[in-house]
Enzyme design. Structure first.
Site, PDB file in Angstrom:
ATOM      1  N   VAL A  14     -21.928  22.945  11.174  1.00 14.30           N
ATOM      2  CA  VAL A  14     -21.839  24.141  12.020  1.00 14.30           C
ATOM      3  C   VAL A  14     -22.143  25.390  11.193  1.00 14.30           C
ATOM      4  O   VAL A  14     -22.821  26.314  11.661  1.00 14.30           O
ATOM      5  CB  VAL A  14     -20.438  24.234  12.676  1.00 14.30           C
ATOM      6  CG1 VAL A  14     -20.307  25.502  13.494  1.00 14.30           C
ATOM      7  CG2 VAL A  14     -20.179  23.011  13.544  1.00 14.30           C
ATOM      8  N   CYS A 150     -16.843  21.034  21.462  1.00 11.36           N
ATOM      9  CA  CYS A 150     -18.233  20.956  21.939  1.00 11.36           C
ATOM     10  C   CYS A 150     -18.398  20.132  23.224  1.00 11.36           C
ATOM     11  O   CYS A 150     -19.278  20.433  24.040  1.00 11.36           O
ATOM     12  CB  CYS A 150     -19.127  20.401  20.838  1.00 11.36           C
ATOM     13  SG  CYS A 150     -18.427  18.980  19.977  1.00 11.36           S
ATOM     14  N   GLY A 181     -21.867  15.967  15.939  1.00 14.75           N
ATOM     15  CA  GLY A 181     -20.553  16.450  16.354  1.00 14.75           C
ATOM     16  C   GLY A 181     -19.450  16.094  15.379  1.00 14.75           C
ATOM     17  O   GLY A 181     -18.377  16.694  15.393  1.00 14.75           O
ATOM     18  N   GLU A 203     -10.467  13.599  20.797  1.00  9.54           N
ATOM     19  CA  GLU A 203     -11.441  14.286  21.655  1.00  9.54           C
ATOM     20  C   GLU A 203     -11.014  14.300  23.127  1.00  9.54           C
ATOM     21  O   GLU A 203     -11.161  15.307  23.807  1.00  9.54           O
ATOM     22  CB  GLU A 203     -12.795  13.592  21.483  1.00  9.54           C
ATOM     23  CG  GLU A 203     -13.978  14.387  21.994  1.00  9.54           C
ATOM     24  CD  GLU A 203     -14.520  15.383  20.980  1.00  9.54           C
ATOM     25  OE1 GLU A 203     -13.873  15.608  19.941  1.00  9.54           O
ATOM     26  OE2 GLU A 203     -15.585  15.956  21.243  1.00  9.54           O
ATOM     27  N   HIS A 243     -24.713  16.618  23.497  1.00  9.97           N
ATOM     28  CA  HIS A 243     -23.725  15.750  24.147  1.00  9.97           C
ATOM     29  C   HIS A 243     -24.068  15.622  25.642  1.00  9.97           C
ATOM     30  O   HIS A 243     -24.210  16.631  26.344  1.00  9.97           O
ATOM     31  CB  HIS A 243     -22.314  16.349  24.034  1.00  9.97           C
ATOM     32  CG  HIS A 243     -21.765  16.348  22.636  1.00  9.97           C
ATOM     33  ND1 HIS A 243     -22.340  15.676  21.581  1.00  9.97           N
ATOM     34  CD2 HIS A 243     -20.657  16.955  22.125  1.00  9.97           C
ATOM     35  CE1 HIS A 243     -21.615  15.855  20.487  1.00  9.97           C
ATOM     36  NE2 HIS A 243     -20.597  16.629  20.790  1.00  9.97           N
TER      37      HIS A 243
HETATM   38  P1  NAP Z   1     -18.568  19.803   8.070  1.00 15.59           P
HETATM   39  O1  NAP Z   1     -20.025  19.552   8.206  1.00 15.59           O
HETATM   40  O2  NAP Z   1     -17.728  18.753   7.453  1.00 15.59           O
HETATM   41  O3  NAP Z   1     -18.362  21.193   7.264  1.00 15.59           O
HETATM   42  C1  NAP Z   1     -17.085  21.631   6.819  1.00 15.59           C
HETATM   43  C2  NAP Z   1     -17.188  22.951   6.087  1.00 15.59           C
HETATM   44  O4  NAP Z   1     -15.882  23.325   5.649  1.00 15.59           O
HETATM   45  C3  NAP Z   1     -18.049  22.908   4.812  1.00 15.59           C
HETATM   46  O5  NAP Z   1     -18.609  24.175   4.590  1.00 15.59           O
HETATM   47  C4  NAP Z   1     -17.021  22.594   3.717  1.00 15.59           C
HETATM   48  O6  NAP Z   1     -17.416  23.067   2.437  1.00 15.59           O
HETATM   49  C5  NAP Z   1     -15.846  23.431   4.188  1.00 15.59           C
HETATM   50  N1  NAP Z   1     -14.582  22.892   3.664  1.00 15.59           N
HETATM   51  C6  NAP Z   1     -14.162  21.604   3.670  1.00 15.59           C
HETATM   52  N2  NAP Z   1     -12.939  21.517   3.079  1.00 15.59           N
HETATM   53  C7  NAP Z   1     -12.608  22.762   2.679  1.00 15.59           C
HETATM   54  C8  NAP Z   1     -11.476  23.317   2.013  1.00 15.59           C
HETATM   55  N3  NAP Z   1     -10.437  22.552   1.647  1.00 15.59           N
HETATM   56  N4  NAP Z   1     -11.470  24.654   1.783  1.00 15.59           N
HETATM   57  C9  NAP Z   1     -12.494  25.439   2.157  1.00 15.59           C
HETATM   58  N5  NAP Z   1     -13.607  24.960   2.782  1.00 15.59           N
HETATM   59  C10 NAP Z   1     -13.659  23.643   3.065  1.00 15.59           C
HETATM   60  O7  NAP Z   1     -17.900  20.076   9.490  1.00 15.59           O
HETATM   61  P2  NAP Z   1     -18.592  20.726  10.827  1.00 15.59           P
HETATM   62  O8  NAP Z   1     -19.130  19.673  11.717  1.00 15.59           O
HETATM   63  O9  NAP Z   1     -19.470  21.860  10.403  1.00 15.59           O
HETATM   64  O10 NAP Z   1     -17.308  21.275  11.603  1.00 15.59           O
HETATM   65  C11 NAP Z   1     -16.644  22.461  11.222  1.00 15.59           C
HETATM   66  C12 NAP Z   1     -15.578  22.786  12.242  1.00 15.59           C
HETATM   67  O11 NAP Z   1     -16.180  23.031  13.500  1.00 15.59           O
HETATM   68  C13 NAP Z   1     -14.567  21.654  12.455  1.00 15.59           C
HETATM   69  O12 NAP Z   1     -13.297  22.192  12.672  1.00 15.59           O
HETATM   70  C14 NAP Z   1     -15.099  20.966  13.705  1.00 15.59           C
HETATM   71  O13 NAP Z   1     -14.092  20.286  14.399  1.00 15.59           O
HETATM   72  C15 NAP Z   1     -15.621  22.154  14.482  1.00 15.59           C
HETATM   73  N6  NAP Z   1     -16.663  21.836  15.465  1.00 15.59           N
HETATM   74  C16 NAP Z   1     -17.739  21.092  15.120  1.00 15.59           C
HETATM   75  C17 NAP Z   1     -18.712  20.834  16.079  1.00 15.59           C
HETATM   76  C18 NAP Z   1     -19.947  20.016  15.783  1.00 15.59           C
HETATM   77  O14 NAP Z   1     -20.713  19.763  16.737  1.00 15.59           O
HETATM   78  N7  NAP Z   1     -20.197  19.614  14.545  1.00 15.59           N
HETATM   79  C19 NAP Z   1     -18.570  21.347  17.364  1.00 15.59           C
HETATM   80  C20 NAP Z   1     -17.478  22.127  17.671  1.00 15.59           C
HETATM   81  C21 NAP Z   1     -16.531  22.375  16.708  1.00 15.59           C
HETATM   82  P3  NAP Z   1     -18.055  22.088   1.302  1.00 15.59           P
HETATM   83  O15 NAP Z   1     -19.506  21.933   1.645  1.00 15.59           O
HETATM   84  O16 NAP Z   1     -17.838  22.839   0.056  1.00 15.59           O
HETATM   85  O17 NAP Z   1     -17.292  20.794   1.386  1.00 15.59           O
END
Ligand code: NAP
Length: 345
Positions: A14, A150, A181, A203, A243
């Site tokens: 994201v 989402c 997602g 979910e 989705h």
């Molecule tokens: P992701 O790809 O796993 O990215 C997570 C991000 O958070 C990365 O920048 C990571 O940094 C950082 N992070 C992880 N652990 C951390 C810590 N302890 N301290 C500080 N930063 C940390 O996840 P994502 O899919 O982007 O999702 C992010 C959020 O949006 C989640 O809460 C998810 O539920 C929500 N969301 C996602 C979607 C979707 O479609 N993907 C839709 C709606 C909502 P590093 O790279 O340094 O590990």
């Protein structure tokens, strides 16, 4: 003049979408990037391992990623977009709010708290008024606004159209959700290729609760949740983005597929830069919408529906939205645009 913004969790699935959308944004200027301690101190180019189909924005690429703590964000940043894992969001968001930052967050923590606005600007912009309640109760100088999960965001606009016109009583939904997602390291290729997984932790509960809050009425002090009975079943399939959902909506008043389609087409959008002119597009072709063909509708911010047919007590339809654009990064930017328009920045 541009509002200076930061992105918390800027390196993730994201977070990268946020950078992609914010870099050319007319009102926002990227001024701070944070991620985990493993990425802090690296350039964004090195830390993010850019995975999107457009080039990494060159001015952002050489920016140094900071740790996710208020001291790492310049004081003149007014708005933070947060895409942190929920457990991290829960732990760190309060510190930013106490420091006076306005946070538009994707993380699921706090979405159903009584004093936290959970908003889709085209559906319930007025819920932003909860910020006053939140500030009174928590003593924060900043403000916390959430966008929904989402899969919830995909079905709520068409449900809002039906609720307004015919009154919703029961909603049943089954999802086919893309792998993005789950984030970049969420689902391994060995698990999902040639497969479908009939379980996405937490979910169903998010869809069942967040939808009722979004469709609720704000009376100036609290949100009275919609009392429709909502039940969800969530499935992961091997699409990359978008989705797709099968929805059964029972209504208090009689409804035909034609009347439901008209209510959806006429459901108003909102005048914000990232909002499409027409929020809901209704396909006549029975085999649309499809993830690969329709997820980029209106720059990935459109909601597509189709397959409308009559059921015993309402209608059945299919709906689709891009999960990391309309369902995540685009949703929080839209909330940022609403915060700006309403004078919170
Ligand atoms: P992701 O790809 O796993 O990215 C997570 C991000 O958070 C990365 O920048 C990571 O940094 C950082 N992070 C992880 N652990 C951390 C810590 N302890 N301290 C500080 N930063 C940390 O996840 P994502 O899919 O982007 O999702 C992010 C959020 O949006 C989640 O809460 C998810 O539920 C929500 N969301 C996602 C979607 C979707 O479609 N993907 C839709 C709606 C909502 P590093 O790279 O340094 O590990």
């Amino acid at each position: 003049m541009s509002v200076r913004v930061g992105v918390l969790g800027a390196t993730g699935a994201v977070g990268q979408r946020l950078i992609q959308l914010l870099d050319p944004h007319r009102d926002f200027e990227i001024a701070a990037l944070t991620a985990s301690d493993a990425s802090a101190g690296e350039t964004y180019r090195t830390a993010a391992k850019w995975r999107l189909g457009t080039p990494i924005p060159e001015d952002v690429a050489e920016t140094t990623v900071g740790p996710t703590e208020p001291d790492a964000v310049p004081d003149d940043v007014d708005l933070l977009f947060s895409s942190l894992p929920s457990s991290v969001g829960e732990a760190v968001e309060p510190a930013f709010l106490e420091e006076g930052y306005v946070v538009s967050s994707n993380s699921s923590n706090g979405r159903t708290d009584e004093d936290v606005p959970l908003t889709i600007p085209e559906v319930n912009a007025d819920h932003l008024g909860l910020i006053e309640v939140q500030r009174d109760e928590r003593g924060w100088d900043g403000a916390l606004v959430k966008n929904p999960n989402c899969s919830t965001i995909t079905m709520v606009p068409p449900l809002a159209a039906l609720d307004e016109a015919f009154g919703l009583t029961d909603v049943r939904v089954s999802t086919l959700q893309a792998v993005s997602g789950a984030g970049y390291s969420g689902v391994s290729s060995m698990e999902i290729i040639d497969n479908a997984i009939p379980h996405i932790g937490g979910e169903e509960q998010k869809m069942e609760t967040e939808s009722r809050k979004l469709l609720g009425e704000f009376d100036g002090a609290a949100v009275d949740w919609n009392d429709a009975d909502v039940a969800a079943s969530c499935n992961r399939i091997p699409t990359l983005d978008g989705h797709l959902e099968n929805v059964w909506a029972d209504t208090a008043e009689d409804v035909t597929p034609e009347a439901a389609a008209e209510a959806m087409r006429e459901y108003p959008s909102i005048d914000l830069p990232s909002s499409p002119d027409q929020l809901i597009r209704v396909f006549e072709e029975p085999d649309r919408p499809q993830p690969r063909l329709d997820r980029n509708l209106d720059n990935g911010m459109g909601i597509a529906t189709g397959g409308l047919r009559e059921t015993a007590d309402g209608v059945q339809f299919n709906c689709l939205a891009h999960n990391t654009l309309r369902g995540a990064a685009g949703a929080s930017i839209l909330n940022g645009e609403l915060l700006l328009q309403e004078g919170y920045l």
